[in-house]
Design an enzyme around this catalytic site. Structure first.
Site, PDB file in Angstrom:
ATOM      1  N   GLY A 176      -5.682 -28.069  59.587  1.00 12.73           N
ATOM      2  CA  GLY A 176      -6.482 -27.020  58.959  1.00 12.73           C
ATOM      3  C   GLY A 176      -5.579 -26.052  58.227  1.00 12.73           C
ATOM      4  N   GLY A 236      -6.671 -19.422  57.088  1.00 11.44           N
ATOM      5  CA  GLY A 236      -5.773 -18.336  57.460  1.00 11.44           C
ATOM      6  C   GLY A 236      -4.977 -18.614  58.725  1.00 11.44           C
ATOM      7  N   ALA A 237      -5.642 -19.109  59.759  1.00  8.99           N
ATOM      8  CA  ALA A 237      -4.936 -19.333  61.029  1.00  8.99           C
ATOM      9  C   ALA A 237      -3.913 -20.442  60.893  1.00  8.99           C
ATOM     10  CB  ALA A 237      -5.937 -19.663  62.138  1.00  8.99           C
ATOM     11  N   GLY A 238      -4.295 -21.532  60.243  1.00  9.75           N
ATOM     12  CA  GLY A 238      -3.381 -22.660  60.096  1.00  9.75           C
ATOM     13  C   GLY A 238      -2.160 -22.294  59.272  1.00  9.75           C
ATOM     14  N   PHE A 278     -17.135  -0.248  58.528  1.00 12.92           N
ATOM     15  CA  PHE A 278     -17.698  -1.561  58.827  1.00 12.92           C
ATOM     16  C   PHE A 278     -18.486  -1.468  60.123  1.00 12.92           C
ATOM     17  CE2 PHE A 278     -17.256  -6.087  57.698  1.00 12.92           C
ATOM     18  CZ  PHE A 278     -16.978  -5.968  56.354  1.00 12.92           C
ATOM     19  N   GLN A 299     -22.770 -16.333  66.174  1.00 14.04           N
ATOM     20  CA  GLN A 299     -23.227 -15.120  65.501  1.00 14.04           C
ATOM     21  C   GLN A 299     -24.096 -15.413  64.278  1.00 14.04           C
ATOM     22  OE1 GLN A 299     -20.388 -12.389  63.141  1.00 14.04           O
ATOM     23  NE2 GLN A 299     -20.954 -11.182  64.914  1.00 14.04           N
ATOM     24  N   HIS A 353     -25.164 -13.546  61.109  1.00 12.51           N
ATOM     25  CA  HIS A 353     -24.867 -12.355  60.312  1.00 12.51           C
ATOM     26  C   HIS A 353     -26.183 -11.840  59.749  1.00 12.51           C
ATOM     27  CE1 HIS A 353     -23.287  -9.770  57.181  1.00 12.51           C
ATOM     28  NE2 HIS A 353     -22.071  -9.953  57.615  1.00 12.51           N
ATOM     29  N   LEU A 376     -23.437 -15.233  52.190  1.00 14.36           N
ATOM     30  CA  LEU A 376     -23.137 -13.977  52.861  1.00 14.36           C
ATOM     31  C   LEU A 376     -23.141 -12.790  51.905  1.00 14.36           C
ATOM     32  CD1 LEU A 376     -22.233 -12.919  55.646  1.00 14.36           C
ATOM     33  CD2 LEU A 376     -19.908 -13.033  54.795  1.00 14.36           C
ATOM     34  N   GLU A 416     -20.983  -6.982  55.100  1.00 16.35           N
ATOM     35  CA  GLU A 416     -21.272  -5.738  55.794  1.00 16.35           C
ATOM     36  C   GLU A 416     -20.680  -4.545  55.037  1.00 16.35           C
ATOM     37  OE1 GLU A 416     -20.960  -6.866  59.851  1.00 16.35           O
ATOM     38  OE2 GLU A 416     -20.065  -4.939  60.334  1.00 16.35           O
ATOM     39  N   ARG A 455     -23.483  -6.735  64.619  1.00 15.67           N
ATOM     40  CA  ARG A 455     -24.273  -7.717  63.888  1.00 15.67           C
ATOM     41  C   ARG A 455     -25.419  -8.292  64.718  1.00 15.67           C
ATOM     42  NH1 ARG A 455     -19.275 -10.828  60.818  1.00 15.67           N
ATOM     43  NH2 ARG A 455     -18.917  -9.148  59.325  1.00 15.67           N
ATOM     44  N   HIS A 493     -23.367 -17.748  61.121  1.00 13.59           N
ATOM     45  CA  HIS A 493     -22.150 -17.270  60.482  1.00 13.59           C
ATOM     46  C   HIS A 493     -20.863 -17.616  61.216  1.00 13.59           C
ATOM     47  CE1 HIS A 493     -19.742 -14.794  57.895  1.00 13.59           C
ATOM     48  NE2 HIS A 493     -19.421 -13.945  58.841  1.00 13.59           N
ATOM     49  N   ARG A 534     -18.868 -11.160  67.724  1.00 12.83           N
ATOM     50  CA  ARG A 534     -17.671 -10.692  67.034  1.00 12.83           C
ATOM     51  C   ARG A 534     -17.986  -9.487  66.157  1.00 12.83           C
ATOM     52  NH1 ARG A 534     -15.912 -11.252  62.070  1.00 12.83           N
ATOM     53  NH2 ARG A 534     -17.134 -13.073  61.456  1.00 12.83           N
TER      54      ARG A 534
END
Lengths: 607, 249
Positions: free
Chosen positions: A12, A15-17, A117, A237, A239, A249, A252, A283, A364, A406
């Site tokens: 993947g 962002g995390a990968g 937010f 979640q 949204h 989306l 928010e 949310r 979401h 979240r």
């Protein structure tokens, strides 16, 4: 079949990968990033409103307040040690992104600009705080681009359009993955000392979703099929503000800039449900409020949607009512929310500075997923036993810093904080670990599964099953649930899963870019995750965060301050019958902050 | 409404289909507000699963589904049926090798991207207070437009100069370079200008202007290329030279 060997395999490229890949590389590991998409197509790029960090660039803020908001937003199911790490390291992570060149919007002093937010407050819930660091309404795009740019700079090795379809485990340790090279259809085995899954979520389980077509939960489903439990899967979640019917989306950040939710009577209905912070409540709270308004006949024209209104005259009226001196103009809205305006103009033919936007809740984000500790190491039971060599980060992982719901902006924080921790942990691990040998015929099971789909000769086309699953899950395992509905969903999805394994047909028997085959394979992941979600939802007889049971409307801390672990039951990779799970509720929620600070103790959640 | 799609097909694995050809599909019950991408999905799911195309986010952010739709480069997820009418023609984007149906080889495109140092460079010590580097809102604004690029290739594959010469880095790579050249925090702007001053850099641009209307993110691509040209000529990036302010001699 080709075999590749790397110290670390990152699956993947969101962002995390990418964060994990950067840090594992910087730490000396030889890293391969394997992704079914080109990295810049990853869904991190669609995140809009901001990344939370208590920089305090506009007003006083503190990571402890951020941790509190995260714990409270998560309805006290978040592991408090993880929420603390998230909030504390967010600051450093955001500053680091800026040092990598991320073009944040700026304050007049040249610092990173921050906006309000949902659920982010100062002084333990007192009032909204400007914590979301933003780059217009395309913060995720900027994060994804910046991290990909840095990976290019550091010459990280990418395998783009390689679709991972199996995890290899030998002697109780992860030792690699099997991937289909999409362009050729050829199977590749990636042999590694460490494997990190950063494969994102599975919003495509539901009918109305903000998620990309590619968000089919591959990593989570693969891990589950190899015996790894799924944690807290009942918490998904919705949204509150997706574009009506389409699910796209609407950040928010619209409400952060002063936008409000309005029913058919023109009432700002969140005043009823969250008197203190109104449209900036969490949310789950807002999604439920919208459903309740619709149920009471207060949807627009009596239908199943409400308005999100960010017209300057509306925003300014409520700013004046709240005694705030700030006023906005149409030009301000254009500047701060350009992509949102573009979506509405293109897809709805509506100009949000002149007309309100029709919105409904949209599936979401997965709070649940592959259980990990704060170093992104995958844990396989309630005793925090680590599977050597296996890591997960980002949405597919469950740390759990988000608990039952979240907080907005915390997905991006999660990516960079735990992606980075995962990369650092991997860099250390591979220095000392040896390669665990590959199992015999490592690609055989994956090959058989794909062959079965490729040669299927039934009557049911994959989209029929997918659409039925999405509708059933939307109707019965959505914002509100109750026992009989969930059981209806379990029976229906098991029946769909049976047909998937016995009566499927696809058209494309080829090898090159066989997207027909891969979509059908992804459907198998969605069906499994839908069932795990429904089983977990049936078992949790309380309402908490995003899991709202009409037959058990109260939160039940006496019995349910525990994580749900769902293990595969009597399961083999090739099983075609019903899917069942063994549920385990022995993993207690970490309350370490509450032990030293009573403000973190579970209490009624009001906004 | 009923809509007929005329789609350029190619499948290297199947004899008889291994040369490009056109195929028509008719869809009933199409809403004018449906996205072309949804209609391609309906064709794939309901009629012919072999139809191959890339897609992911379906709302114009990921950049996967650039296609030539009724003769213009568009993202299939960002164009509605009502803009196009009852006959819609879909082809792969031009100038990159077609691999299957609407899927082209993106590697040459990303190779050009990597050529321009598409990453932030600043080797000065970090701020002593451990915080962000400062940048004024005005300096941030100078490169805002080019930060929007999603690398979909709509611009590059609409460019006749690129069609004629695949070695030209193309508009998208210049847009990416622009994003860093005009970032006040970046220190490698001179290196990027040197790269783009090479024969296959910006001077292959003949200001044909196809790239700007092709951009699904409304980036003023031609303007960005012009600003890079002016920076090369002037040897400096002291603020963006406004094209509109150039005196003609």
């Amino acid at each position: 079949m080709q075999t590749h060997q790397f110290d670390a395999i990152i699956v993947g490229a969101g962002g995390a990968g990418l964060m994990a890949a950067l840090y594992a590389s910087k730490g000396g590991a030889n890293v391969a990033v394997v992704s079914k998409l080109y990295p810049t197509r990853s869904h991190t790029g669609t995140a809009q409103g901001g990344i939370g960090a208590a920089l305090g660039n506009h007003e006083e803020d503190s990571p402890l307040w951020h941790a509190y908001d995260t714990v409270k937003g998560g309805d006290y199911l978040a592991d408090q040690n993880a929420a603390k790490v998230l909030a504390e390291e967010a600051i450093d992570a955001v500053i680091e992104l800026e040092h990598m060149g991320l073009p944040f919007d700026r304050t007049p002093e040249g610092r990173i600009s921050q906006r309000r937010f949902g659920g982010h407050t100062s002084n333990f819930g007192e009032k909204p705080v400007r914590r979301a660091c933003h780059a217009a309404d395309r913060t995720g795009h900027m994060i994804l681009q910046t991290l990909y740019q840095q990976c290019i700079k550091h010459e990280v090795k990418f395998f783009d359009e390689f679709h991972v379809v199996d995890l290899l485990v030998n002697n109780g340790a992860a030792c690699g993955v099997v991937a289909v090279q999409l362009g050729t259809g050829e199977l590749h085995v990636f042999h590694g000392k460490a494997v990190l899954f950063a494969t994102g979520g599975w919003g495509k389980v539901w009918q109305v979703t903000s998620n990309a077509h590619s968000l089919t939960g591959d990593g989570a489903a693969i891990a589950f099929r190899r015996g790894i439990p799924m944690q807290d899967m009942e918490f998904f979640q919705f949204h509150p503000t997706g574009i009506y019917k389409m699910g796209i989306l609407i950040t928010e950040g619209v409400r952060g800039e002063g936008g409000v939710l309005i029913n058919r009577h023109g009432e700002r209905f969140m005043e009823k449900y969250a008197p203190r912070i109104k449209d900036l409540a969490s949310r789950d709270v807002i999604s439920r409020s919208i459903y309740l308004e619709i149920r009471d006949g207060n949807g627009i024209g009596g239908k199943d949607y409400v308005y999100l209104d960010v017209r300057p005259e509306t925003v300014n009226r409520y700013l004046a009512e709240a005694g705030e001196s700030r006023r906005v103009t149409a030009a301000d809205i254009e500047k701060k929310l350009p992509d949102i305006l573009d979506f509405c103009r293109v897809y709805l033919g509506i100009d949000p500075v002149k007309e309100p936007m029709p919105i409904q809740p949209t599936a979401h984000y997965a709070m649940g997923g592959i259980p990990t500790n704060v170093d992104a190491e995958v844990v396989i039971d309630e005793n925090w036993t680590v599977m050597p060599g296996l890591y997960a980060a980002g949405e597919c992982a469950c740390v759990s810093c988000h608990g039952a719901n979240r907080l907005g902006t915390n997905s991006l924080v999660d990516l960079v904080v735990f992606g980075r921790r995962g990369g650092m942990a991997i860099a250390e691990f591979v220095k000392h670990a040896d390669f665990v040998p590959l199992p015999a015929n490592p690609a055989a099971e994956a090959e058989a599964a794909l062959k079965r789909i490729r040669q299927s000769k039934g009557k049911t086309r994959p989209y029929e099953l997918r659409q039925q699953m999405q509708k059933v899950m939307m109707d019965y395992v959505g914002v509100f649930r109750e026992a009989s509905g969930i059981n209806t969903a379990i029976a229906a999805v098991n029946e769909l899963r049976h047909r998937y394994h016995t009566d499927l047909v696809i058209d494309d028997a080829g090898h090159k870019f066989n997207t027909d085959l891969m979509e059908a394979w992804e459907l198998g992941c969605l069906l499994d995750l839908a069932l795990i979600t429904a089983y977990s939802a049936a078992a949790r007889t309380e309402s908490r965060g995003a899991h709202s049971r009409e037959d058990y409307q109260q939160r039940d801390d006496a019995n349910w301050l525990v994580h749900t672990l769902a293990f595969p039951k009597d399961f083999t990779i090739s099983s075609t019958g019903e899917l069942h799970v063994d549920l385990n509720f022995n993993k207690k929620v970490d309350l370490s902050l509450a032990e030293v600070d009573p403000r973190f103790a579970p209490k009624e959640r009001v906004y | 409404m009923e809509v007929t799609f005329r789609i350029r097909r190619y499948n290297p694995e199947i004899p008889g289909k291994d040369k490009p050809y056109w195929q028509e599909f008719t869809l009933k019950d199409v809403e004018p507000t449906d996205r072309v991408l949804e209609m391609l999905h309906r064709i794939k799911w309901e009629q012919d699963g072999t139809l191959a195309f890339r897609r992911s986010c379906a709302h114009g952010i990921c950049g996967s589904d650039a296609m030539r739709i009724n003769g213009r480069n568009r993202l299939a997820c960002k164009v509605l049926v009502k803009e196009l009418g009852a006959r819609i023609q879909v082809e792969p984007i031009l100038g990159l090798p077609v691999l299957k149906d609407l899927i082209v080889d993106m590697e040459p495109f990303f190779a050009h991207y990597r050529q321009v140092m598409p990453y932030f460079v600043n080797n000065s010590p970090l701020p002593a207070d451990g915080r962000e580097r400062l940048q004024s809102p005005e300096d941030r604004e100078k490169f805002d437009d080019t930060t929007k690029c999603i690398l979909c290739a709509c611009c590059t594959t609409s460019c006749p100069s690129f069609w004629a010469n695949g070695s030209y880095v193309g508009p998208a790579a210049i847009v990416q370079a622009h994003r860093f050249i005009f970032d006040s925090r970046d220190q490698a702007w001179q290196d990027r200008l040197d790269i783009l001053a090479e024969p296959n850099g910006v001077w292959r641009c003949r200001t044909i202007f196809n790239c700007t209307p092709a951009c699904p993110r409304d980036i003023e691509v031609t303007r960005a290329i012009g600003e890079v040209k002016l920076a090369i000529r002037g040897g400096k990036r002291d603020g963006i030279i406004q094209v509109s302010q150039i005196e003609t001699h």
